[in-house]
Motif scaffolding. Sequence first.
Motif, short mmCIF file in Angstrom:
data_model
loop_
_atom_site.label_atom_id
_atom_site.label_comp_id
_atom_site.label_asym_id
_atom_site.label_seq_id
_atom_site.Cartn_x
_atom_site.Cartn_y
_atom_site.Cartn_z
N ALA A 1 0.83 -1.21 0.00
CA ALA A 1 0.00 0.00 0.00
C ALA A 1 0.86 1.26 0.00
O ALA A 1 1.89 1.32 0.68
CB ALA A 1 -0.88 0.00 1.25
N LYS B 1 2.21 2.77 -6.54
CA LYS B 1 1.81 1.93 -7.69
C LYS B 1 0.76 2.58 -8.57
O LYS B 1 0.88 2.57 -9.78
CB LYS B 1 1.16 0.61 -7.22
N THR C 1 -6.56 -3.13 -9.74
CA THR C 1 -7.24 -4.33 -9.24
C THR C 1 -7.62 -4.20 -7.76
O THR C 1 -8.51 -4.88 -7.28
CB THR C 1 -6.41 -5.62 -9.44
N ARG D 1 -11.64 -3.60 -2.93
CA ARG D 1 -12.27 -2.53 -2.14
C ARG D 1 -13.79 -2.56 -2.34
O ARG D 1 -14.56 -2.40 -1.39
CB ARG D 1 -11.71 -1.17 -2.58
N SER E 1 -8.53 -5.75 2.40
CA SER E 1 -7.47 -6.72 2.73
C SER E 1 -8.05 -7.91 3.49
O SER E 1 -7.43 -8.97 3.53
CB SER E 1 -6.32 -6.05 3.48
N ARG F 1 -10.87 -14.40 -4.33
CA ARG F 1 -9.81 -14.22 -5.33
C ARG F 1 -10.17 -14.97 -6.61
O ARG F 1 -9.99 -14.46 -7.72
CB ARG F 1 -8.45 -14.68 -4.78
N ARG G 1 -1.41 -6.76 -6.11
CA ARG G 1 -0.48 -7.47 -5.22
C ARG G 1 0.04 -8.75 -5.85
O ARG G 1 1.12 -9.22 -5.53
CB ARG G 1 -1.20 -7.86 -3.91
N ASP G 2 -0.78 -9.35 -6.74
CA ASP G 2 -0.46 -10.68 -7.27
C ASP G 2 -0.54 -10.72 -8.80
O ASP G 2 -0.80 -11.76 -9.37
CB ASP G 2 -1.45 -11.71 -6.69
N ARG H 1 0.44 8.30 2.62
CA ARG H 1 -0.99 8.03 2.78
C ARG H 1 -1.63 9.10 3.65
O ARG H 1 -2.73 9.57 3.36
CB ARG H 1 -1.17 6.61 3.37
N ARG I 1 -2.05 -3.97 7.60
CA ARG I 1 -2.45 -4.39 6.25
C ARG I 1 -1.29 -5.11 5.55
O ARG I 1 -1.49 -6.14 4.91
CB ARG I 1 -2.90 -3.17 5.45
N ASP J 1 -1.52 -8.87 4.17
CA ASP J 1 -1.30 -9.14 2.75
C ASP J 1 -0.13 -10.10 2.53
O ASP J 1 -0.14 -10.92 1.61
CB ASP J 1 -1.02 -7.84 1.98
N ARG K 1 -0.98 -14.00 4.22
CA ARG K 1 -2.11 -14.86 3.81
C ARG K 1 -1.62 -16.03 2.97
O ARG K 1 -0.59 -15.93 2.28
CB ARG K 1 -3.17 -14.04 3.08
O1 CDP Z 1 -4.10 1.74 -2.76
P1 CDP Z 1 -3.55 0.74 -1.80
O2 CDP Z 1 -2.22 0.22 -2.21
O3 CDP Z 1 -3.65 1.16 -0.38
O4 CDP Z 1 -4.52 -0.50 -1.79
P2 CDP Z 1 -5.17 -1.26 -3.02
O5 CDP Z 1 -4.17 -1.55 -4.07
O6 CDP Z 1 -6.40 -0.53 -3.43
O7 CDP Z 1 -5.58 -2.68 -2.36
C1 CDP Z 1 -6.42 -2.77 -1.24
C2 CDP Z 1 -6.28 -4.19 -0.67
O8 CDP Z 1 -6.78 -5.12 -1.64
C3 CDP Z 1 -4.86 -4.65 -0.39
O9 CDP Z 1 -4.43 -4.35 0.93
C4 CDP Z 1 -4.90 -6.15 -0.64
O10 CDP Z 1 -5.28 -6.85 0.51
C5 CDP Z 1 -6.02 -6.32 -1.66
N1 CDP Z 1 -5.52 -6.60 -3.02
C6 CDP Z 1 -5.13 -7.89 -3.32
O11 CDP Z 1 -5.14 -8.75 -2.46
N2 CDP Z 1 -4.77 -8.22 -4.59
C7 CDP Z 1 -4.73 -7.28 -5.55
N3 CDP Z 1 -4.37 -7.65 -6.78
C8 CDP Z 1 -5.08 -5.94 -5.26
C9 CDP Z 1 -5.46 -5.62 -3.98
#
Ligand code: CDP
Length: 209
Positions: free
Chosen positions: A9, A13, A31, A36, A82, A91, A113-114, A140, A163, A167, A170
Amino acid sequence: MIVAVDGPAAAGKGTLAKRLAEHFGLDYLDTGSLYRAVGMAVLRSGGDPSDAAAAERAARQLDPAGLCDPALRGEQAGDAASKVAAIPAVRTALLDFQRSYAARPSGAVLDGRDIGTVVCPQADVKLFITASLERRAERRLKELLDKGVSAIGERVLQEMRDRDARDSARSVAPLVPAADAVLLDTSELDADAAFAAAVRIISQRRRAD
Ligand code: CDP
């Protein structure tokens, strides 16, 4: 061309991925907004984001038209995201949408994230964007204050630490760089410098292929 942009986070990105998409003429999918939206849908129906059945139902009913809802950007949505993101059925339910998006003829940048590890292991370029926990919490906090949301530094830092831990720990699709990802630490880079570094990496990769 498919570009995967992963990382924790507030590493930068989103801003970076959007600019890269514009620069290379690709479509862009955040994504995180899917997770969210699922988290907020569960909260709005009075449910608990950690409840696997409720979260899976919300993921299956997700309407991509609602992904621009500004409420999705808040910390409450990030926290709920999250939690639902740790549920394997959620997922799985979101995977097809992400893969179809990536397969568009125009090419795409996906951030999350993935993306490099699970969604698009065949991506042409994989970037893993990081920054120190303190820098990310600072960014943030500024983002929230700029939006007029009252926030306390200590709390933002603690929420980000929680968070990150959720993340990374898991069992499904944890936050780890793909073996072939290029790491970019933005702790000491502003948005322009991070963008320039990413353009260089992508251009080098393209030349090498
Ligand atoms: O903007 P920020 O980086 O805070 O968060 P986000 O990218 O909007 O993602 C929110 C939450 O969604 C993350 O903390 C992950 O737990 C989850 N996420 C995920 O598991 N896999 C992804 N491809 C994108 C988000």
